[in-house]
Design a protein around this motif. Structure first.
Motif, PDB file in Angstrom:
ATOM      1  N   GLY A  88       0.758  -1.397   0.228  1.00 20.85           N
ATOM      2  CA  GLY A  88       0.051  -0.168   0.189  1.00 20.85           C
ATOM      3  C   GLY A  88       0.846   1.175   0.102  1.00 20.85           C
ATOM      4  O   GLY A  88       2.021   1.356   0.321  1.00 20.85           O
ATOM      5  N   HIS A  89       0.331   2.423  -0.785  1.00 21.40           N
ATOM      6  CA  HIS A  89       1.010   3.581  -0.734  1.00 21.40           C
ATOM      7  C   HIS A  89       0.143   4.747  -0.366  1.00 21.40           C
ATOM      8  O   HIS A  89      -1.061   4.791  -0.931  1.00 21.40           O
ATOM      9  N   CYS A 153       5.446   7.882   2.769  1.00 22.30           N
ATOM     10  CA  CYS A 153       4.385   6.913   2.740  1.00 22.30           C
ATOM     11  C   CYS A 153       4.415   6.378   4.062  1.00 22.30           C
ATOM     12  O   CYS A 153       5.673   5.856   4.789  1.00 22.30           O
ATOM     13  N   PHE A 155       2.964   3.413   5.292  1.00 23.29           N
ATOM     14  CA  PHE A 155       2.713   1.969   5.206  1.00 23.29           C
ATOM     15  C   PHE A 155       4.016   1.493   6.224  1.00 23.29           C
ATOM     16  O   PHE A 155       5.184   1.977   5.745  1.00 23.29           O
ATOM     17  N   HIS A 158       7.638   1.511   5.008  1.00 28.66           N
ATOM     18  CA  HIS A 158       7.943   2.249   3.596  1.00 28.66           C
ATOM     19  C   HIS A 158       8.664   3.523   3.799  1.00 28.66           C
ATOM     20  O   HIS A 158       9.399   4.016   2.755  1.00 28.66           O
ATOM     21  N   MET A 162      10.407   5.554   0.964  1.00 25.26           N
ATOM     22  CA  MET A 162       9.399   6.458   0.323  1.00 25.26           C
ATOM     23  C   MET A 162       9.349   7.826   0.929  1.00 25.26           C
ATOM     24  O   MET A 162       8.576   7.813   1.967  1.00 25.26           O
TER      25      MET A 162
END
Ligand code: ZN
Length: 171
Positions: A88-89, A153, A155, A158, A162
């Motif tokens: 998921g992002h 992000c 998640f 992440h 990210m």
């Protein structure tokens, strides 16, 4: 000096009037009306930004820019194929002074709110919803006071990869 300025002004005015008249009489198709450019380009009230996340746990950009006070609509596109539960992002813009690592840790356990910690509202400027492969989401917010902000992000795991910088420029 005042008179000479006035004279130049009048001269310019009469010249532009003559040009205007000439343009009116002429049926030439290649004479295009020249509009005067403002000294400085106006800052748009609203802008659109875009970012992508993929199955390799990466965003496609690590820097986004806006001008403070602008209405920003940010669109996040998950260009991968993996499901939200696995890869998921989202896009979370953190308030100044937020400890990114601490926020990431708090987000890990916020499973019921798609990894947005409910008790850390002050740490968030704006965030999108969490999406899976092939999905798109967007969020509209007001660009915060000029400065440099982190986005991640949230998640689990992440934010190490990210992450990026959101620059809110002053007016
Ligand atoms: Zn992610």
């Amino acid at each position: 000096m005042t008179y000479s300025r006035l004279f130049i002004f009048m001269l310019a005015l009469s010249t532009s009037l003559m040009v205007a008249c000439g343009g009116g009489e002429s049926s030439s198709s290649d004479s295009t009306a020249k509009t005067e450019e403002p000294a400085a380009p106006a800052i748009p009230d609203a802008i659109e930004l875009a970012i992508e996340g993929n199955d390799a746990m990466k965003y496609n950009v690590d820097r986004l820019e806006a001008v403070e006070g602008q209405e920003v609509t940010l669109t996040l596109t998950h260009t991968g194929k993996l499901a939200k539960a696995a890869m998921g992002h989202n896009w979370v813009l953190l308030a100044k002074g937020t400890d990114v690592a601490a926020f990431g840790t708090a987000a890990m356990t916020a499973t019921e709110t798609d990894y947005i910690p409910a008790d850390m509202e002050d740490a968030i400027v704006a965030h999108t919803s969490m999406v899976g492969g092939g999905e798109t989401t967007s969020v509209t917010f007001t660009a915060p006071a000029s400065g440099v902000y982190d986005f991640i992000c949230s998640f689990p795991g992440h934010s190490a990869l990210m992450k990026g910088t959101f620059v809110s420029r002053g007016r």
